[in-house]
Design a protein around this motif. Structure first.
Motif, PDB file in Angstrom:
ATOM      1  N   ASN A 293     139.470  10.563  21.029  1.00 53.46           N
ATOM      2  CA  ASN A 293     138.981  10.425  19.746  1.00 53.46           C
ATOM      3  C   ASN A 293     138.429   9.042  19.004  1.00 53.46           C
ATOM      4  O   ASN A 293     137.583   9.269  18.288  1.00 53.46           O
ATOM      5  N   ALA A 294     138.975   8.058  19.185  1.00 55.44           N
ATOM      6  CA  ALA A 294     138.795   6.758  18.915  1.00 55.44           C
ATOM      7  C   ALA A 294     137.674   6.207  19.809  1.00 55.44           C
ATOM      8  O   ALA A 294     137.126   5.289  19.407  1.00 55.44           O
ATOM      9  N   GLY A 295     137.170   6.801  20.651  1.00 57.77           N
ATOM     10  CA  GLY A 295     136.062   6.361  21.360  1.00 57.77           C
ATOM     11  C   GLY A 295     136.309   5.343  22.661  1.00 57.77           C
ATOM     12  O   GLY A 295     135.445   4.688  23.014  1.00 57.77           O
ATOM     13  N   TYR A 296     137.575   5.312  22.982  1.00 60.26           N
ATOM     14  CA  TYR A 296     138.080   4.218  23.841  1.00 60.26           C
ATOM     15  C   TYR A 296     137.943   4.747  25.191  1.00 60.26           C
ATOM     16  O   TYR A 296     138.220   3.907  26.243  1.00 60.26           O
ATOM     17  N   CYS A 297     137.617   6.033  25.363  1.00 60.08           N
ATOM     18  CA  CYS A 297     137.622   6.333  26.837  1.00 60.08           C
ATOM     19  C   CYS A 297     136.248   6.270  27.437  1.00 60.08           C
ATOM     20  O   CYS A 297     135.222   6.562  26.735  1.00 60.08           O
ATOM     21  N   PRO A 298     136.188   6.129  28.868  1.00 57.07           N
ATOM     22  CA  PRO A 298     134.935   6.197  29.482  1.00 57.07           C
ATOM     23  C   PRO A 298     134.223   7.625  29.534  1.00 57.07           C
ATOM     24  O   PRO A 298     135.128   8.632  29.597  1.00 57.07           O
ATOM     25  N   LEU A 299     133.192   8.032  29.763  1.00 58.92           N
ATOM     26  CA  LEU A 299     132.598   9.134  29.618  1.00 58.92           C
ATOM     27  C   LEU A 299     133.088   9.678  30.949  1.00 58.92           C
ATOM     28  O   LEU A 299     132.851   8.981  32.131  1.00 58.92           O
ATOM     29  N   THR A 300     133.220  11.102  31.027  1.00 58.53           N
ATOM     30  CA  THR A 300     133.340  11.625  32.375  1.00 58.53           C
ATOM     31  C   THR A 300     131.869  11.985  33.243  1.00 58.53           C
ATOM     32  O   THR A 300     131.219  11.816  32.456  1.00 58.53           O
ATOM     33  N   PRO A 301     132.098  12.110  34.523  1.00 55.98           N
ATOM     34  CA  PRO A 301     130.566  12.415  35.167  1.00 55.98           C
ATOM     35  C   PRO A 301     129.970  13.476  34.503  1.00 55.98           C
ATOM     36  O   PRO A 301     128.672  13.450  34.660  1.00 55.98           O
ATOM     37  N   LYS A 302     130.596  14.583  33.831  1.00 66.11           N
ATOM     38  CA  LYS A 302     130.030  15.684  33.540  1.00 66.11           C
ATOM     39  C   LYS A 302     129.399  15.189  32.212  1.00 66.11           C
ATOM     40  O   LYS A 302     128.206  15.521  32.124  1.00 66.11           O
ATOM     41  N   GLU A 303     130.166  14.433  31.363  1.00 67.87           N
ATOM     42  CA  GLU A 303     129.389  14.083  30.125  1.00 67.87           C
ATOM     43  C   GLU A 303     128.336  13.158  30.269  1.00 67.87           C
ATOM     44  O   GLU A 303     127.450  13.119  29.385  1.00 67.87           O
ATOM     45  N   VAL A 304     128.395  12.232  31.239  1.00 72.84           N
ATOM     46  CA  VAL A 304     127.097  11.438  31.655  1.00 72.84           C
ATOM     47  C   VAL A 304     126.095  12.136  32.155  1.00 72.84           C
ATOM     48  O   VAL A 304     124.894  11.972  31.842  1.00 72.84           O
ATOM     49  N   GLY A 305     126.102  13.353  32.810  1.00 78.57           N
ATOM     50  CA  GLY A 305     125.057  14.020  33.354  1.00 78.57           C
ATOM     51  C   GLY A 305     124.527  14.727  32.095  1.00 78.57           C
ATOM     52  O   GLY A 305     123.283  14.863  32.000  1.00 78.57           O
ATOM     53  N   GLU A 309     120.573  13.970  30.657  1.00 81.06           N
ATOM     54  CA  GLU A 309     119.617  15.046  30.724  1.00 81.06           C
ATOM     55  C   GLU A 309     119.159  15.143  29.181  1.00 81.06           C
ATOM     56  O   GLU A 309     117.989  15.600  29.063  1.00 81.06           O
ATOM     57  N   ALA A 310     119.958  15.086  28.361  1.00 82.80           N
ATOM     58  CA  ALA A 310     119.625  15.234  26.937  1.00 82.80           C
ATOM     59  C   ALA A 310     118.605  14.249  26.704  1.00 82.80           C
ATOM     60  O   ALA A 310     118.028  14.447  25.634  1.00 82.80           O
ATOM     61  N   PHE A 397     118.530 -11.394  28.079  1.00 74.73           N
ATOM     62  CA  PHE A 397     118.023 -12.812  28.589  1.00 74.73           C
ATOM     63  C   PHE A 397     116.749 -12.793  29.251  1.00 74.73           C
ATOM     64  O   PHE A 397     115.894 -13.402  29.163  1.00 74.73           O
ATOM     65  N   LEU A 398     116.534 -11.618  30.110  1.00 77.59           N
ATOM     66  CA  LEU A 398     115.470 -11.544  30.959  1.00 77.59           C
ATOM     67  C   LEU A 398     114.175 -10.840  30.406  1.00 77.59           C
ATOM     68  O   LEU A 398     113.230 -10.803  31.088  1.00 77.59           O
ATOM     69  N   GLY A 399     114.164 -10.567  29.206  1.00 75.08           N
ATOM     70  CA  GLY A 399     113.247 -10.021  28.310  1.00 75.08           C
ATOM     71  C   GLY A 399     113.472  -8.632  27.637  1.00 75.08           C
ATOM     72  O   GLY A 399     112.549  -7.584  27.653  1.00 75.08           O
ATOM     73  N   HIS A 400     114.485  -8.348  27.302  1.00 77.16           N
ATOM     74  CA  HIS A 400     115.012  -7.240  26.412  1.00 77.16           C
ATOM     75  C   HIS A 400     114.622  -5.853  27.383  1.00 77.16           C
ATOM     76  O   HIS A 400     113.841  -4.997  26.912  1.00 77.16           O
ATOM     77  N   ARG A 401     115.114  -5.871  28.811  1.00 80.06           N
ATOM     78  CA  ARG A 401     115.343  -4.553  29.555  1.00 80.06           C
ATOM     79  C   ARG A 401     115.794  -3.675  28.762  1.00 80.06           C
ATOM     80  O   ARG A 401     116.980  -4.148  28.316  1.00 80.06           O
ATOM     81  N   LYS A 402     115.463  -2.269  29.034  1.00 83.61           N
ATOM     82  CA  LYS A 402     116.120  -1.113  28.400  1.00 83.61           C
ATOM     83  C   LYS A 402     117.722  -0.873  28.868  1.00 83.61           C
ATOM     84  O   LYS A 402     117.993  -0.773  30.155  1.00 83.61           O
ATOM     85  N   THR A 403     118.486  -1.193  27.770  1.00 82.97           N
ATOM     86  CA  THR A 403     120.007  -0.696  27.977  1.00 82.97           C
ATOM     87  C   THR A 403     120.274   0.676  27.134  1.00 82.97           C
ATOM     88  O   THR A 403     119.749   0.393  25.874  1.00 82.97           O
ATOM     89  N   ILE A 404     120.763   1.612  27.564  1.00 84.88           N
ATOM     90  CA  ILE A 404     121.104   2.724  26.593  1.00 84.88           C
ATOM     91  C   ILE A 404     122.782   3.018  26.715  1.00 84.88           C
ATOM     92  O   ILE A 404     123.468   3.240  27.748  1.00 84.88           O
ATOM     93  N   THR A 405     123.261   2.615  25.580  1.00 82.97           N
ATOM     94  CA  THR A 405     124.646   2.711  25.552  1.00 82.97           C
ATOM     95  C   THR A 405     125.201   4.207  24.752  1.00 82.97           C
ATOM     96  O   THR A 405     124.894   3.894  23.460  1.00 82.97           O
ATOM     97  N   PRO A 406     125.797   4.767  25.463  1.00 85.95           N
ATOM     98  CA  PRO A 406     126.267   6.035  24.560  1.00 85.95           C
ATOM     99  C   PRO A 406     127.228   5.687  23.481  1.00 85.95           C
ATOM    100  O   PRO A 406     128.138   4.870  23.453  1.00 85.95           O
ATOM    101  N   ASP A 407     127.129   6.469  22.515  1.00 89.66           N
ATOM    102  CA  ASP A 407     128.277   6.255  21.522  1.00 89.66           C
ATOM    103  C   ASP A 407     129.419   7.324  21.816  1.00 89.66           C
ATOM    104  O   ASP A 407     129.409   8.659  21.494  1.00 89.66           O
ATOM    105  N   ARG A 408     130.366   6.797  22.223  1.00 90.74           N
ATOM    106  CA  ARG A 408     131.515   7.782  22.838  1.00 90.74           C
ATOM    107  C   ARG A 408     132.539   8.135  21.351  1.00 90.74           C
ATOM    108  O   ARG A 408     133.499   8.823  21.811  1.00 90.74           O
TER     109      ARG A 408
END
Length: 408
Positions: A293-305, A309-310, A397-408
């Motif tokens: 609930n506090a967002g300290y857990c990694p996403l599961t493979p299913k959640e990442v999928g 997809e979303a 550092f290399l030029g703002h390449r795309k990184t997408i960080t989920p809000d857990r």
């Protein structure tokens, strides 16, 4: 006009940078602060232009921000003082710690001895510094900032050393005060390297030095770089673009964080026992529901999928999994591959012969994942750990390449 003002600021910066040969050695700090001020003004207006007009700052800004100022080293360096370091943690924890120690050596006016890597952590990797990194490149790329040597001079090997556990997240004043140790010692030994330097309120020259160390000087050894780049080429040959997914769903991560969502009772118990038996993990009793609930857990493979997809990526998207062995193996990974069947890992991308040299060296295989992640078209971490932060920073550092960080 705004353009002329920007040109003026850039001119000041270039003048200071290239006038080092005619400046007196007793004036480095004065000019460094002028240089920093010019950079702040120039960077601020560049960001404004980028926001309003879509203007992209040219590469010269990166050169100004990230290049060393050789006039400073001459005023500070004293080769009769040495710092030895014992790193701790996994690959990226050690890399960040090394970058901090380079900065500390600069602050404390000392020569840095090539650090010793952690060989007794959870990963039990026997790799030394030269196995992981390109030592000549590390030394020469920082030679205008800090003197670095492969080992202590023979006459200092047996002298008494000041053994220090520097305080966590310490700032400039802390290390400036630590210079009193030079009155009694020629060698200071640092027992731990992680998080010994504050992230904020540091002079820009020190922050620049940390970035150059972490993202330029700490180049991996030639064998690691060769295989990493070879695998990147293979991925691109399969479709041109790929997502690097740092799927932090290994047994050690789940045990350490106490995250058991979706696991069986037997699996949860296995992770609890592992946590109890790992002495250097201080927290033993963890409420899995509170962690999640506090967002300290990694996403599961299913959640990442579901997440990818979303975002609108088609099922044909090529995904490279930058991780160790997924807990639950192919059974659990199927929760991801049912949505994205075009998933690859090191073991399917590289040949057995290519991986043989890295067998039993978790830090070296993690370095291969790091290279592939940095070079990816999109990087998605399922947990905000050391590698996720290091890769995201490197991509900026290399030029703002795309990184997408989920809000857990």
């Amino acid at each position: 006009s705004l353009y002329n003002f920007l040109s003026f600021c850039l001119s000041i910066s270039l003048f200071i940078l290239f006038s080092k040969d005619v400046l007196d050695d007793d004036k480095p700090l004065f000019f460094l602060r002028i240089f920093d001020l010019a950079l702040i003004i120039f960077a601020s207006f560049s960001r404004l232009l980028m926001h309003i007009y879509g203007f992209q700052p040219s590469a010269v800004i990166c050169v100004l921000v990230l290049s060393p100022l050789p006039i400073i080293k001459a005023a500070y360096q004293d080769s009769n003082r040495f710092i030895t370091v014992k790193c701790n943690g996994g690959l990226n924890q050690m890399r960040t710690g090394i970058a901090d120690m380079v900065a500390v050596a600069r602050i404390m006016n000392a020569t840095l001895v090539i650090p010793m890597l952690d060989k007794r952590s959870f990963w039990q990797d026997s790799s030394g510094f030269a196995d992981m990194f390109d030592v000549p490149h590390f030394i020469t790329s920082l030679q205008q900032d800090v003197d670095i040597v492969k080992e202590l001079p023979k006459h200092l090997e047996s002298v008494p050393r000041a053994r220090k556990h520097f305080s966590l997240w310490s700032g400039m004043s802390y290390y400036e005060n630590m210079t009193h140790l030079w009155k009694d010692y020629q060698v200071i030994h640092v027992a731990k390297s992680d998080s010994r330097l504050a992230n904020n309120d540091l002079p820009l020259d020190i922050q620049r030095l940390r970035c150059r160390t972490l993202y330029r000087a700490l180049r991996f050894s030639p064998s690691i770089e060769l295989l990493g780049k070879r695998l990147v080429e293979r991925l691109r040959s399969r479709g041109g673009k790929y997502i690097a997914l740092h799927l932090r769903y290994e047994k050690d991560m789940l045990s350490f964080t106490g995250c058991t969502y979706g696991l069986s009772n037997a699996e949860s118990e296995e992770l609890r026992i592992m946590r109890e038996n790992t002495n250097h993990w201080k927290i033993k009793k963890i409420n899995a529901t509170e962690q999640r609930n506090a967002g300290y857990c990694p996403l599961t493979p299913k959640e990442v999928g579901i997440f990818i997809e979303a975002l609108g990526y088609p099922s044909s998207t090529l995904i490279y999994i930058a991780a160790g062995e997924i807990y639950g193996g192919a059974r659990r990974l199927s929760d991801l591959t049912v949505r994205f069947p075009n998933v690859v890992i090191k073991e399917t991308l590289a040949t057995q012969d290519e991986l043989e040299a890295f067998s039993g060296h978790a830090s070296q295989t993690a370095a291969i994942d790091y290279i592939i992640s940095v070079e990816s078209n999109v990087f998605i971490p399922s947990h905000s750990g050391n590698m996720a932060r290091a890769v995201e920073g490197h991509r900026r550092f290399l030029g703002h390449r795309k990184t997408i960080t989920p809000d857990r």
